[in-house]
Design an enzyme around this catalytic site. Structure first.
Site, PDB file in Angstrom:
ATOM      1  N   TYR A  61       0.848  -1.199   0.000  1.00 46.33           N
ATOM      2  CA  TYR A  61       0.000   0.000   0.000  1.00 46.33           C
ATOM      3  C   TYR A  61       0.876   1.238   0.000  1.00 46.33           C
ATOM      4  O   TYR A  61       1.778   1.368   0.835  1.00 46.33           O
ATOM      5  CB  TYR A  61      -0.915   0.002   1.237  1.00 46.33           C
ATOM      6  CG  TYR A  61      -1.843   1.202   1.261  1.00 46.33           C
ATOM      7  CD1 TYR A  61      -2.864   1.317   0.328  1.00 46.33           C
ATOM      8  CD2 TYR A  61      -1.670   2.227   2.197  1.00 46.33           C
ATOM      9  CE1 TYR A  61      -3.706   2.422   0.326  1.00 46.33           C
ATOM     10  CE2 TYR A  61      -2.519   3.329   2.207  1.00 46.33           C
ATOM     11  CZ  TYR A  61      -3.527   3.418   1.272  1.00 46.33           C
ATOM     12  OH  TYR A  61      -4.363   4.505   1.262  1.00 46.33           O
ATOM     13  N   ASP A  71       9.245   2.930   0.582  1.00 46.89           N
ATOM     14  CA  ASP A  71       8.143   3.638   1.230  1.00 46.89           C
ATOM     15  C   ASP A  71       8.251   3.345   2.723  1.00 46.89           C
ATOM     16  O   ASP A  71       7.870   2.272   3.193  1.00 46.89           O
ATOM     17  CB  ASP A  71       6.807   3.133   0.662  1.00 46.89           C
ATOM     18  CG  ASP A  71       5.608   3.792   1.337  1.00 46.89           C
ATOM     19  OD1 ASP A  71       5.794   4.427   2.389  1.00 46.89           O
ATOM     20  OD2 ASP A  71       4.491   3.661   0.806  1.00 46.89           O
ATOM     21  N   LYS A 107       3.342  10.355   8.191  1.00 45.59           N
ATOM     22  CA  LYS A 107       2.933   9.914   9.534  1.00 45.59           C
ATOM     23  C   LYS A 107       3.759  10.527  10.676  1.00 45.59           C
ATOM     24  O   LYS A 107       3.563  11.668  10.995  1.00 45.59           O
ATOM     25  CB  LYS A 107       2.921   8.390   9.587  1.00 45.59           C
ATOM     26  CG  LYS A 107       1.946   7.815   8.521  1.00 45.59           C
ATOM     27  CD  LYS A 107       1.341   6.516   8.919  1.00 45.59           C
ATOM     28  CE  LYS A 107       0.618   5.858   7.776  1.00 45.59           C
ATOM     29  NZ  LYS A 107      -0.779   5.690   7.924  1.00 45.59           N
TER      30      LYS A 107
HETATM   31  N1  PMP Z   1       2.441   4.411   2.299  1.00 43.08           N
HETATM   32  C1  PMP Z   1       2.230   3.600   3.343  1.00 43.08           C
HETATM   33  C2  PMP Z   1       3.180   2.471   3.587  1.00 43.08           C
HETATM   34  C3  PMP Z   1       1.145   3.815   4.196  1.00 43.08           C
HETATM   35  O1  PMP Z   1       0.936   3.000   5.208  1.00 43.08           O
HETATM   36  C4  PMP Z   1       0.298   4.905   3.935  1.00 43.08           C
HETATM   37  C5  PMP Z   1      -0.905   5.202   4.825  1.00 43.08           C
HETATM   38  N2  PMP Z   1      -1.364   4.214   5.618  1.00 43.08           N
HETATM   39  C6  PMP Z   1       0.553   5.717   2.835  1.00 43.08           C
HETATM   40  C7  PMP Z   1       1.636   5.451   2.040  1.00 43.08           C
HETATM   41  C8  PMP Z   1      -0.348   6.864   2.494  1.00 43.08           C
HETATM   42  O2  PMP Z   1      -0.214   7.858   3.439  1.00 43.08           O
HETATM   43  P1  PMP Z   1      -1.389   8.946   3.605  1.00 43.08           P
HETATM   44  O3  PMP Z   1      -2.546   8.234   4.231  1.00 43.08           O
HETATM   45  O4  PMP Z   1      -0.783   9.992   4.493  1.00 43.08           O
HETATM   46  O5  PMP Z   1      -1.702   9.456   2.243  1.00 43.08           O
END
Ligand code: PMP
Length: 463
Positions: free
Chosen positions: A159, A258, A285
């Site tokens: 994700y 990521d 985050k």
């Molecule tokens: N990458 C990862 C690994 C995530 O866990 C998340 C959100 N859970 C995101 C990207 C997207 O971040 P955002 O919700 O701040 O758009």
């Protein structure tokens, strides 16, 4: 067909949840008139309706019905210091008085960037946005601009937010000859996306090399979480990340980590622990101290494409955003990062180990097949005892366990434990052994309630 015993257990849990969330139910009904589903993000929704949290303090949340919960969600891993950390409040209040965003470069922005670059050796320079989605959007775009190639490889079950390119195989694809079949994650995403995105199973170097060989010289980058996050907290197998790095070098593709979630695993993220340097890193985050944030950074020669003075041509990148690097987020983020030192990392990672050990023991004591994966402060509960190596393994457990996880989540809420409905438990720095012990106890009690349910709906899970 569910047997009568199972139906009764489910009804009892729902009735207990309804008894403690009467006000929330009313809020939900009203919210649903103006917000589809009653809220504005999928992750905070669960059936029959979510509790309405009113305030948080330390590692506790308080809802509108007067219930107190230990917060194991931490806004999906982002609130590393829980709620109301004194240094973050102080820094934010001081900044608020000066202004939220002044449409000019700000000292706090480069100070925040200096902190990140000091902590992550692979990151020479940074750009900010307001979400992890933007971070991966611009990291992949930068990789394409830099390499002058279009194709990207992502992991099955990975994700990376909600922009089109990565809305592919978030739920794992059906395997066909060892390779997951690609699918769009939902309607509205153009089929043309599939032209440029390939999908490999996590922890499988052979499959990755097959793709790199087949699409030789067309792959701009591999984007991956160094530990699969939302689809099961699956750590990399020994040597896997180094293997990916080598393949990227051999096939001339960039490596994007990521670390939106995994950055909390050490002061330098999972890349520091695994000693593998990507070319680009996406962050979000925890780096915003509880405010909306995203950032991407990496090698200076790639990040230089974002310099407005970079010579006009096919590689110069635009990057706008009204609230990018805004002063509030940066001030709060600096305070949060400073408080997230080695001691804090060690503390929450140790508590995470204790939680996993306690949950695994509870599965054994109660006699249900289950296990926890994860690293440090991040834990995922899995049903079943299969090895969890790929997202497909997580998915099989989700299917086999039917609605056991949904019921576990609600039953634990009735015991004052707030976790992610999908079975994720995240530690924050205000937590102590006491909160872990409480969670383990509640987990065991909930499993006991659910064992006869499991015996009816998923008998294969009974040990
Ligand atoms: N990458 C990862 C690994 C995530 O866990 C998340 C959100 N859970 C995101 C990207 C997207 O971040 P955002 O919700 O701040 O758009």
């Amino acid at each position: 067909m569910k047997k009568q015993g199972a139906e009764k257990i489910k009804k009892d849990i729902l009735a207990r949840f309804a008894r403690i969330t009467k006000q929330a139910k009313k809020h939900d009904a009203r919210a649903k008139r103006r917000l589809p589903g009653g809220d504005t993000r999928n992750a905070s929704y669960y059936t029959p309706y979510p509790a309405y949290m009113e305030r948080g303090k330390g590692c506790y949340l308080y809802d509108c019905d007067g219930n107190r919960y230990i917060d194991f969600v931490n806004n999906y891993t982002s609130l590393i210091h829980g709620h109301g950390h004194a240094d973050i409040i102080k820094a934010t209040q001081a900044q608020l008085k000066k202004g939220t965003v002044l449409c000019s470069p700000a000292v706090v922005t480069y100070q925040h960037a200096e902190l990140l670059c000091k902590r992550i050796p692979s990151v020479d320079m940074v750009r900010y946005g307001n979400s992890g989605t933007e971070a991966t959007l611009f990291a992949t775009r930068a990789a394409r601009a830099f390499t002058q190639k279009d194709m990207i490889i992502k992991m099955d079950g990975g994700y990376h937010g909600s922009h089109d390119l990565v809305e592919v195989n978030i739920r794992p694809g059906t395997p066909a000859k060892g390779m997951p079949i690609r699918h769009l994650e939902g309607p509205g995403i153009p089929k043309s996306v599939l032209k440029d995105i390939l999908v490999a199973p996590f922890n499988d170097l052979n499959a990755l090399e097959t793709l790199l060989k087949k699409y030789k010289e067309k792959i701009a980058a591999i984007i991956m979480e160094p530990m699969i996050g939302s689809l099961g907290m699956i750590p990399p197998q020994p040597g896997y990340l180094k293997g990916v790095r080598n393949l990227c070098n051999r096939y001339n593709a960039l490596l994007i980590f990521d670390e939106v979630m995994t950055f909390r695993l050490s002061t330098g993220g999972l890349q520091a622990i695994s000693d593998v340097e990507p070319d680009l890193t996406a962050l979000a985050k925890i780096i915003g101290g509880g405010f909306p944030v995203g950032a991407f950074g990496g090698r200076a020669e790639i990040m230089a494409l974002f310099d407005p003075t970079f010579p006009e041509g096919p590689r110069r990148m635009g990057h706008s955003g009204t609230f990018n690097g805004n002063n509030i987020t940066m001030a709060a983020g600096i305070a949060a990062l400073k408080a997230y030192n080695k001691n804090a990392v060690n503390k929450i990672n140790r508590l995470g180990d204790k939680l996993r050990k306690g949950f695994n023991k509870a599965f054994k004591t109660v006699g249900i097949k289950g296990q926890c994966t994860g690293l440090g402060s991040m834990t995922q509960v899995h049903w079943g005892d299969r090895n969890i190596i790929t997202a497909q393994d997580t998915f099989k457990g989700m299917i086999e366990s039917q609605d056991l996880q949904t019921l576990l989540h609600l039953d634990m809420m009735c015991r004052g434990i707030f976790s992610a409905p999908r079975g994720m438990f995240v530690i924050s720095t205000p937590m102590t052994e006491k909160e872990i012990d409480k969670a383990v106890k509640a987990f065991e009690l909930s499993l006991k309630v659910l064992k006869p349910y499991a015996a009816d709906v998923a008998p294969g899970l009974i040990a």
